[in-house]
Every structure is written in structure tokens, then in C-alpha cells.
Motif scaffolding. Structure first.
Motif, short mmCIF file in Angstrom:
data_model
loop_
_atom_site.label_atom_id
_atom_site.label_comp_id
_atom_site.label_asym_id
_atom_site.label_seq_id
_atom_site.Cartn_x
_atom_site.Cartn_y
_atom_site.Cartn_z
N ILE A 18 0.84 -1.13 0.03
CA ILE A 18 -0.06 0.08 0.15
C ILE A 18 0.86 1.19 0.07
CG2 ILE A 18 -1.68 1.32 1.31
CD1 ILE A 18 -2.90 -1.26 2.32
N ASN A 19 0.67 2.05 -0.96
CA ASN A 19 1.39 3.27 -1.05
C ASN A 19 0.39 4.46 -0.72
OD1 ASN A 19 2.40 5.64 -1.95
ND2 ASN A 19 3.48 4.92 -3.71
N VAL A 20 0.35 4.94 0.70
CA VAL A 20 -0.48 5.81 1.24
C VAL A 20 -0.20 7.17 0.73
CG1 VAL A 20 -0.90 4.60 3.50
CG2 VAL A 20 1.05 6.41 3.31
N ASN A 21 0.76 7.65 0.16
CA ASN A 21 1.15 8.87 -0.47
C ASN A 21 0.40 9.25 -1.71
OD1 ASN A 21 3.19 9.36 1.45
ND2 ASN A 21 4.72 8.45 0.39
N ASN A 22 0.02 8.18 -2.41
CA ASN A 22 -0.69 8.11 -3.76
C ASN A 22 -2.09 7.46 -3.55
OD1 ASN A 22 -0.13 5.68 -4.33
ND2 ASN A 22 1.40 6.02 -6.17
N GLY A 23 -2.22 6.74 -2.68
CA GLY A 23 -3.41 5.93 -2.39
C GLY A 23 -3.82 4.85 -3.39
N THR A 24 -2.62 4.13 -3.38
CA THR A 24 -2.74 2.85 -4.45
C THR A 24 -2.53 1.44 -3.49
OG1 THR A 24 -1.65 4.29 -6.12
CG2 THR A 24 -1.78 1.98 -6.49
N ILE A 25 -3.30 0.60 -3.81
CA ILE A 25 -3.12 -0.60 -3.18
C ILE A 25 -2.56 -1.55 -4.34
CG2 ILE A 25 -4.22 -2.69 -2.14
CD1 ILE A 25 -6.11 -0.70 -0.75
N PHE A 26 -1.55 -2.37 -4.08
CA PHE A 26 -0.94 -3.36 -5.40
C PHE A 26 -1.09 -4.63 -4.81
CE2 PHE A 26 1.75 0.75 -5.60
CZ PHE A 26 1.60 1.09 -6.87
N ILE A 27 -1.92 -5.24 -5.57
CA ILE A 27 -2.27 -6.90 -5.17
C ILE A 27 -0.75 -7.59 -5.50
CG2 ILE A 27 -3.52 -8.99 -5.19
CD1 ILE A 27 -5.96 -6.97 -5.59
N LYS A 28 -0.26 -8.21 -4.44
CA LYS A 28 1.04 -9.07 -4.78
C LYS A 28 0.52 -10.55 -5.16
CE LYS A 28 5.21 -11.18 -3.13
NZ LYS A 28 5.69 -11.33 -4.28
N ALA A 29 -0.46 -10.96 -4.35
CA ALA A 29 -1.05 -12.26 -4.54
C ALA A 29 -2.24 -12.52 -3.54
CB ALA A 29 -0.08 -13.27 -3.70
#
Length: 117
Positions: free
Chosen positions: A90-101
Motif C-alpha cells: 500500500i502506497n499511502v502517498n498516492n492512495g494505491t493498493i498493489f495486489i501481490k497475491a
């Protein structure tokens, strides 16, 4: 927040129909542009209040290179009482959740042994 790789969630719902309602709830809860978190505690509280399930954080410093994405920590969401886990950055600076698995409990245990120091 914006979820990157929603297709992974949709694929997991198609492959594991028993997880579909819980995965759909996770997506509805977190894929909202106006949603932002200032702390891990706030993130945990949102998921706990919504489902009663937990979120864990694995600091970047404890990850092996194969699971690192820059300085981002890993956040692991319990789905359907630990039957399933969504592993994310989770990148709180740009509001993005990246799914790894998206893993079964057993597959998550294997990932944890292999990728967490």
C-alpha cells in the motif's frame, strides 16, 4: 484508494467461488478513490469494523528481495476467517493498493516462510 490488479481479485473469485462474497467485500471496501489512511491502525480498524477479520503488516525490512516493492511494507488481509489472504503493498502517498497475491492459508504459509526473514 485505488486497487491495482483488480483482475487478480476477479480471477480468484472465479477460481474459488467459496471466497467470492468476501473478496467482493474487500474490493468494495478498499477500491474507493476518496478513501485514505493515515496509519496502519486506521486501516486495520476499517477492515475489522467491516468484517471482524484482521490485517497484518510486514515491514519492508523483513522482506526478501522477491517481495520488495521499493520502500513499501506488505499488508496481509484475512479473508473469510483465514481461508484466504490478500497480500498487498500500500502506497499511502498516492492512495494505491498493489495486489501481490491472493493465497489460500496453506499457500500463504509457504510464501511467508520463503519471503519473510
Amino acid at each position: 484508494m485505488r486497487v491495482i490488479a483488480k483482475s487478480a481479485v476477479i480471477g480468484a473469485m472465479l477460481t474459488h467461488s467459496q471466497w467470492q462474497p468476501a473478496l467482493s467485500l474487500w474490493l468494495v471496501t478498499f477500491d474507493r478513490p476518496a478513501l485514505r489512511f493515515k496509519s496502519f491502525g486506521q486501516l486495520r480498524q476499517v477492515w475489522l469494523a467491516t468484517t471482524g477479520w484482521n490485517v497484518d503488516r510486514v515491514p519492508c525490512s523483513r522482506l526478501r528481495p522477491t517481495s520488495q516493492k521499493g520502500p513499501l511494507d506488505i499488508y496481509v488481509f484475512d479473508i473469510k476467517k483465514n481461508e484466504c489472504r490478500i497480500v498487498t503493498w500500500i502506497n499511502v502517498n498516492n492512495g494505491t493498493i498493489f495486489i501481490k497475491a491472493i493465497l489460500s492459508h496453506a499457500a500463504y504459509d509457504k510464501w511467508c516462510k520463503a519471503d519473510v526473514k
